[in-house]
Design an enzyme around this catalytic site. Structure first.
Site, PDB file in Angstrom:
ATOM      1  CG  HIS A 171     -11.421 -37.660 -37.640  1.00  0.00           C
ATOM      2  ND1 HIS A 171     -12.084 -38.267 -38.680  1.00  0.00           N
ATOM      3  CD2 HIS A 171     -10.177 -38.212 -37.633  1.00  0.00           C
ATOM      4  CE1 HIS A 171     -11.293 -39.163 -39.255  1.00  0.00           C
ATOM      5  NE2 HIS A 171     -10.122 -39.137 -38.645  1.00  0.00           N
ATOM      6  CB  SER A 292     -24.693  -9.453 -28.614  1.00  0.00           C
ATOM      7  OG  SER A 292     -26.075  -9.593 -28.327  1.00  0.00           O
ATOM      8  CE  LYS A 298     -22.446 -14.358 -28.655  1.00  0.00           C
ATOM      9  NZ  LYS A 298     -23.815 -14.484 -29.151  1.00  0.00           N
ATOM     10  CD  GLU A 305     -19.998 -15.066 -37.160  1.00  0.00           C
ATOM     11  OE1 GLU A 305     -21.188 -15.376 -37.254  1.00  0.00           O
ATOM     12  OE2 GLU A 305     -19.563 -14.280 -36.293  1.00  0.00           O
TER      13      GLU A 305
END
Ligand code: ARG
Length: 473
Positions: A171, A292, A298, A305
């Site tokens: 979970h 970024s 970043k 992704e």
């Protein structure tokens, strides 16, 4: 391609297709050609088409259906065409619809009469079925090697981190400590099943449809076993109707692709989570991150992704082809021309996802100190305490679970770990507890104790990593 609404009528009527010009006086409307032609994508099948034609011509000669001199001309013509395509000078034309007719027409241009005999005892229906099987078979072999490479990368990480603790989740809540190596090997198991699905698909699809002709077989005395063997198939297909209408091989390939992409996507998701600032369990180098344009701090895991996202188009390809096939009466229908793009697209996305995944796995560096720290937080060793009560004090597990629950509540109320409770705190809940309890509350003791086959104990993980590295060597 022009948008349908704006597409003008053909200025001059195109001339009839030279492959069936006997029956047709005029050519197709421009939009007819646009929707019908597949050469824009099925030219990918050119190697398979030429290989199939060479095998077919050799068989026709062997069976006395064409002469050796015809076969000689056909072979030389096709070899010349292969060179033309390879060097980018082949005149592909949409007027000839697809790769099969482009090559056959060019062959006749190059060698004359012999070229016109190649299509004896053959149809584009069995031809495309054979070409496409050959293409999928090659794709399976290439992808299988990539899956194996990705497994190797994971098994090497597992061997290096067989003993490094990582919080194990259910979970996405801290459950029990595991090791990072154990986690890597979980993906090795998934990818091994992906390989076995590919092998299974390859074994089942490796039958040759050539000789089924349009749908009913042929009256010529052909030798289908010969063609099948020449193309590396195990045997010819046994039913001519099924031969030209079956696309199970493509669907099985796409099913294997969709399942494998789902596995890669789960790993990608974990990489994204592990890279995030609050977790920081791993670090990807500059080679596998992007910056970024506005936020200088970043380091985005874009490759992960995108692997996660490619699953969408791969699963979409499976659904697309299942939908194309689902209502087709036997045998061939032009609908089936829509089988290729999803397969080509999914195969490319799968290959790219595997390459990116293998690259990221090799690149990533776990922060073992931080992983160790979190492996012990969140009362991750509560089960070890309960097991201790069962093992040493002979409490029934359910009773041990309750005692442990009360101790966790006590620790939580004080904002400390279980190991920060005193022996007196523990004995207030269960008088029989001794000092030995503190030996089971560490992360190291916890993972080391999970020695059951397939468990997370470093000794088991090291064994499994070594086994996989040997299998994959
Ligand atoms: N381009 C066609 C396809 O991919 C080849 C088979 C065409 N057969 C036919 N009877 N029109 O399906």
């Amino acid at each position: 391609m022009l948008p349908l609404t704006n597409s003008p009528p053909p200025a001059t009527a195109a001339s009839a297709n030279q492959q069936w010009g006997g029956r047709f006086a005029a050519g197709p409307a421009a939009v007819m050609q646009d929707i019908n032609a597949s050469i824009g994508f099925d030219q990918k099948l050119w190697r398979q088409d030429i290989a199939g034609s060479l095998a077919h011509a050799a068989m026709l000669t062997r069976c006395g259906i064409i002469t050796p001199s015809d076969e000689h001309d056909i072979r030389h013509g096709l070899e010349g065409i292969a060179r033309e395509i390879e060097s980018g000078v082949f005149p592909f034309t949409a007027a000839l619809e697809d790769i099969h007719m482009n090559i056959e027409a060019r062959l006749t241009e190059r060698v004359g009469e012999a070229g016109k005999r190649l299509h004896t005892a053959r149809s584009r229906n069995d031809q495309v079925a054979a070409d496409f099987r050959l293409w999928v078979r090659d794709a399976i072999d290439g992808i299988d090697a990539q899956v194996a490479d990705t497994m190797r990368a994971l098994a090497l990480k597992a061997a290096a981190h067989a003993a490094d603790p990582l919080p194990g989740f259910t979970h996405l809540q801290t459950a029990q400590p595991v090791t990072f190596g154990h986690h890597c090997l979980a993906y090795v198991e998934m990818l091994a099943r992906d390989r076995s699905r590919l092998a299974d698909c390859r074994r089942r699809m490796n039958e040759c449809p050539l000789g089924a002709a349009a749908l009913a077989g042929t009256s010529f005395p052909i030798d289908r076993h010969h063609t099948a063997a020449a193309l590396g198939f195990d045997r010819p297909t046994a039913n001519s109707l099924d031969s030209v209408s079956d696309r199970d091989f493509a669907l099985e390939f796409l099913s294997a692709a969709a399942i494998s992409a789902m596995h890669l996507s789960r790993l990608a998701e974990e990489i994204v989570i592990w890279c995030s600032a609050p977790f920081r369990f791993i670090r990807l180098s500059d080679a596998f991150t992007t910056g970024s344009s506005i936020m200088p701090q970043k380091r985005n895991p874009d490759a992960a992704e995108l692997v996660r996202a490619k699953t969408g188009r791969i699963t979409g390809a499976l659904v697309a082809l299942l939908t194309v096939m689902k209502g087709l009466a036997l045998t061939y229908a032009k609908d089936m021309q829509e089988d290729k793009e999803p397969v080509f697209d999914a195969a490319a996305a799968w290959a790219l996802s595997l390459a990116a995944t293998a690259g990221m796995v090799r690149d990533l560096q776990p922060d073992t100190v931080r992983m160790r720290q979190f492996a012990g937080s969140g009362y991750a060793t509560a089960t070890d305490l309960a097991d201790y009560l069962v093992r040493e004090l002979k409490l029934p597990f359910r009773t041990a679970h309750h005692v442990t629950g009360r101790l966790v509540a006590k620790a939580e109320a004080r904002g400390v770990d279980l190991s920060a409770l005193t022996l007196a705190d523990m004995q207030a809940e269960e008088a029989g507890i001794t000092d030995a309890v503190f030996g089971v509350l560490t992360v190291e003791a916890s993972v080391a104790s999970r020695t059951s086959y397939g468990g997370t104990a470093p000794v088991r993980v090291a064994e499994q990593a070594a086994r996989w590295l040997q299998v994959l060597a």
